[in-house]
Design an enzyme around this catalytic site. Sequence first.
Site, short mmCIF file in Angstrom:
data_model
loop_
_atom_site.label_atom_id
_atom_site.label_comp_id
_atom_site.label_asym_id
_atom_site.label_seq_id
_atom_site.Cartn_x
_atom_site.Cartn_y
_atom_site.Cartn_z
CD GLU A 202 -7.44 -0.48 11.25
OE1 GLU A 202 -6.71 0.34 11.83
OE2 GLU A 202 -8.56 -0.83 11.67
CD GLU A 301 -9.42 -4.40 13.59
OE1 GLU A 301 -9.69 -3.31 14.15
OE2 GLU A 301 -8.27 -4.76 13.32
#
Length: 495
Positions: A202, A301
């Site tokens: 991320e 995720e």
Amino acid sequence: MGAFQSKSSDNEMNKKDFLKVDGDKITLRGEEVILKGTAIGGWMNMENFITGYTGHEHQLREALKDVLGEEKYEYFFEKFLEYFFGEDDAKFFASLGLNCIRIPVNYHHFEDDMNPRVFKKEGLKHLDRVVDICAKYGIYTIIDLHAAPGGQNFDWHSDNATHKASFYDHKDFQDRTVIIWEHLARHYKDNTWVAGYNPLNEPTDEKQIRIVQFYDRIEKAIRAIDDNHILFLDTFSADFSHFGKPLPNSVYAPHDYSNYGFPSTPELYTGTKEQIQIHKDAFKRKTEYMRIHKSPIWIGEFGPVYQNAHDGIPNWEKVNDTRFDVLNLQLDIYDKARASWSIWVYKDIGFQGMVYAGEETAYVKLLWNLFQKSKKLAANKWGADDKYTKELFKPIEEWLSTNAPSINQRYPAKGGVNDSWSVKGHLSRLIKNILLSEELVKEFAEYFRNKSKDDLNELAKSFHFKNCTQRTRLNEILKADSKRSEKKSEAISEK
């Protein structure tokens, strides 16, 4: 490395034994492989909500070292790493029919900030152990640098104690990250049970183009050593709009958390046409890049969080039912798209994990009161329910918006779970998740004062699989989904 480096029967590496990207599929020897699994978050990259501390991992470690002293500090964390994932965990995971585990790691295992560019060989001890254990049970692993030097994002999960991602502003941080990946690539280049490398988790690049440039650089650096493993490439908020043509043998990896899986959900999920469409549209938006370029999809995720009887919610079991329904919907969407996925997370203290340290374990019993306190203070961001602090902070949010209206466009702008990118989210990050949390971590550490090695062993052993509670319905859902893929694969083979 251990005994499970390659599936080849001879000593020479066989390139056909590595997973490869072929068009829009991940393949092995030309046959499609859909990776389904989880992540061992909270292990080699510790996250506060997963094991219940506050603040950031390096702060936790410093506080515990002050309280325990060097010897007992090293003993506790060695036992924690040993017990958190072992052969019983891999055996259980494989019994569900799942085939891949993402392993988040923190760069501090590999180098020290005061001794940069010097790779610590002991940092691979437990990573090698788990890669080999997983291989023994037919489980692929993906190595994920979740916390890079300088912080590739501005949140706790990159072990960044600020609200700035300095990784993009200092070339030295990027250079050190390249060196780390060169070491990892050199070490795992012949291991066919490693599905690939996830260079950064991320990354929050405010200018958005610097992360693209870094991926171009890291791809060349890794390929100069290891041209076999897949690269799994993240961005932030699933925004791939600044990316050009996909890099060779690479999978681009959006994350797909649903607002309906969190305490701050706008409404309970009931399966209305509108709610279903929201999730389908979100998936379509987040995978647009992959569909345009006809490349594989790996949802790096996703997954709901769950309530328990101590949360003060009368209908907490019904709430959890709705979140399992959200999970089933998402898995159905992924199945139709033949997307690979990694649910977050495998093990914790009862918030989200497939298994979790139970209430009667030494660790949870010792820290129970602090867990409840930090929950009421919303000290940890992930999945926080701010009902106890909302009215306190609301006037400050309004004051900020009135006097500095540009804050409403502050990067990243509104969106995401828990209003994390709104004025409310920016304020909470600075006051609750940084200032408050780093003070509370000192309180956390005091619970360990005067503990003997036997005490510390019992605390760490709370995370041993045999002492954990299974989240049965979650695991049944995941097992059923793995069976669904098996049936499709058999049908394709018969054709």
